[in-house]
Design an enzyme around this catalytic site. Structure first.
Site, PDB file in Angstrom:
ATOM      1  N   ARG A   1      26.032  63.119  49.084  1.00 33.71           N
ATOM      2  CA  ARG A   1      27.064  62.339  49.166  1.00 33.71           C
ATOM      3  C   ARG A   1      28.323  62.946  48.479  1.00 33.71           C
ATOM      4  NH1 ARG A   1      26.132  56.212  47.050  1.00 33.71           N
ATOM      5  NH2 ARG A   1      26.076  57.163  45.267  1.00 33.71           N
TER       6      ARG A   1
ATOM      7  N   THR B   1      34.469  60.551  47.536  1.00 36.71           N
ATOM      8  CA  THR B   1      34.650  59.760  48.640  1.00 36.71           C
ATOM      9  C   THR B   1      33.219  58.837  48.836  1.00 36.71           C
ATOM     10  OG1 THR B   1      33.557  61.313  50.417  1.00 36.71           O
ATOM     11  CG2 THR B   1      35.914  61.450  49.969  1.00 36.71           C
TER      12      THR B   1
ATOM     13  N   ASP C   1      19.992  58.181  39.175  1.00 37.76           N
ATOM     14  CA  ASP C   1      19.902  59.325  40.367  1.00 37.76           C
ATOM     15  C   ASP C   1      18.666  59.528  40.893  1.00 37.76           C
ATOM     16  OD1 ASP C   1      20.161  61.965  41.923  1.00 37.76           O
ATOM     17  OD2 ASP C   1      22.272  61.600  41.477  1.00 37.76           O
TER      18      ASP C   1
ATOM     19  N   ASP D   1      17.822  63.531  41.054  1.00 32.97           N
ATOM     20  CA  ASP D   1      17.750  64.221  39.534  1.00 32.97           C
ATOM     21  C   ASP D   1      16.390  63.873  38.892  1.00 32.97           C
ATOM     22  OD1 ASP D   1      20.115  65.562  39.903  1.00 32.97           O
ATOM     23  OD2 ASP D   1      21.443  63.934  38.922  1.00 32.97           O
TER      24      ASP D   1
HETATM   25  C1  PRP Z   1      21.141  60.039  47.200  1.00 31.88           C
HETATM   26  C2  PRP Z   1      19.872  59.438  47.917  1.00 31.88           C
HETATM   27  C3  PRP Z   1      20.556  58.992  49.397  1.00 31.88           C
HETATM   28  C4  PRP Z   1      22.115  58.701  49.136  1.00 31.88           C
HETATM   29  C5  PRP Z   1      22.427  57.303  49.307  1.00 31.88           C
HETATM   30  O1  PRP Z   1      21.457  61.360  47.734  1.00 31.88           O
HETATM   31  O2  PRP Z   1      18.927  60.128  48.045  1.00 31.88           O
HETATM   32  O3  PRP Z   1      20.135  60.077  50.413  1.00 31.88           O
HETATM   33  O4  PRP Z   1      22.425  59.387  47.928  1.00 31.88           O
HETATM   34  O5  PRP Z   1      23.668  56.863  49.270  1.00 31.88           O
HETATM   35  P1  PRP Z   1      24.435  56.251  50.400  1.00 31.88           P
HETATM   36  O6  PRP Z   1      23.456  55.317  50.904  1.00 31.88           O
HETATM   37  O7  PRP Z   1      25.466  55.565  49.882  1.00 31.88           O
HETATM   38  O8  PRP Z   1      24.696  57.148  51.646  1.00 31.88           O
HETATM   39  P2  PRP Z   1      22.295  62.610  46.925  1.00 31.88           P
HETATM   40  O9  PRP Z   1      23.582  62.425  47.348  1.00 31.88           O
HETATM   41  O10 PRP Z   1      22.374  62.017  45.222  1.00 31.88           O
HETATM   42  O11 PRP Z   1      21.548  63.893  46.995  1.00 31.88           O
HETATM   43  P3  PRP Z   1      20.134  64.285  46.543  1.00 31.88           P
HETATM   44  O12 PRP Z   1      19.180  63.646  47.380  1.00 31.88           O
HETATM   45  O13 PRP Z   1      20.470  65.744  47.027  1.00 31.88           O
HETATM   46  O14 PRP Z   1      20.302  63.952  45.150  1.00 31.88           O
HETATM   47  N1  URA Z   2      21.685  57.509  45.064  1.00 28.96           N
HETATM   48  C1  URA Z   2      20.876  57.629  44.005  1.00 28.96           C
HETATM   49  O1  URA Z   2      20.330  58.465  43.830  1.00 28.96           O
HETATM   50  N2  URA Z   2      20.762  56.361  43.476  1.00 28.96           N
HETATM   51  C2  URA Z   2      22.054  55.346  43.663  1.00 28.96           C
HETATM   52  O2  URA Z   2      21.783  54.388  42.967  1.00 28.96           O
HETATM   53  C3  URA Z   2      22.675  55.540  44.835  1.00 28.96           C
HETATM   54  C4  URA Z   2      22.549  56.760  45.407  1.00 28.96           C
END
Ligand code: PRP
Ligand code: URA
Length: 208
Positions: A103, A107, A199, A202
């Protein structure tokens, strides 16, 4: 359109450990995998089995076995990888695809950086894996990528879902079944799920 929320005291117990900010990477990862297995059981509740004859130590019986060639798991990187071990324990011979997405921090729009799925994915039922369904943007983009490859039956398995994300995905893709361990209250101003678990990526990979 179908949304299934696992409703079980042991799931609430496991989620309480996941949500706790003091829970470390090892335990967090183990529980994500454990809940993923349970979501997989629930999501496969209505699969059709092929008839087989088995001889027990006592007698022969006609029973059912899963045709594992009919399924594929597709984690959304990174956090979805945390669910893979759990589902592979349930269907060890399923094929695996990968969708790389993150994400944009300003944005909140998803950015796709990788897409690789097994040949013949259009003939398989797909289980998309991502622990967090927040705005639903990543889920919708991942579903669209799979549909562009001809996939007809898609299930979305997540640990925590926000009402906002559920609304978007069910409106845009009413044919996709969503299975979650819990539907939380809302998104905050940074589009994090509240109360949530922080997160997920993480916490699974220990990157913060
Ligand atoms: C997180 C999560 C989803 C997304 C959800 O990923 O694992 O893929 O955000 O958000 P949304 O429903 O608003 O699209 P992140 O961008 O943190 O990436 P990561 O898995 O690499 O930590
Ligand atoms: N991605 C995450 O990992 N946690 C949240 O709460 C939203 C998006």
């Amino acid at each position: 359109m179908e949304v299934v929320e696992l409703n079980h005291p042991l799931i609430e117990h496991k989620l309480a450990i996941l949500r706790d900010e003091k829970t470390g990477t090892k335990e967090f990862r183990e529980i994500i995998g454990e809940i993923a297995s349970l979501l997989c059981y629930e999501a496969m509740k209505d699969v059709k089995l092929k008839k087989v004859v088995v001889k027990t130590p006592l007698e022969k019986l006609t029973t059912g076995k899963l045709d594992e060639d009919k399924y594929a798991f597709v984690p959304i990187l990174r956090a979805g990888m945390g669910m893979l071990d759990g589902v592979i324990k349930v269907v060890p011979n399923a094929k695996i695809g990968h969708i790389g997405m993150y994400r944009n921090e300003k944005t909140f729009e998803p950015v796709n950086y990788f897409f690789k799925v097994p040949k013949g994915i259009d003939k398989r039922e797909v289980f998309l894996l991502d622990p967090m369904l927040a705005t639903g943007g990543s889920a919708c983009d991942a579903i669209e990528l799979l549909k562009s490859k001809g996939v007809k039956k898609i299930n979305f398995l997540c640990i925590i879902a926000a009402p906002e994300g559920l609304k978007l995905v069910t409106e845009k893709h009413p044919d996709v079944k969503i299975f979650c361990a819990h539907i939380d209250r809302e998104l905050n101003e940074n589009k994090y799920i509240c109360p949530g678990l922080g997160d997920a990526g993480d916490r699974i990979f220990g990157t913060k």
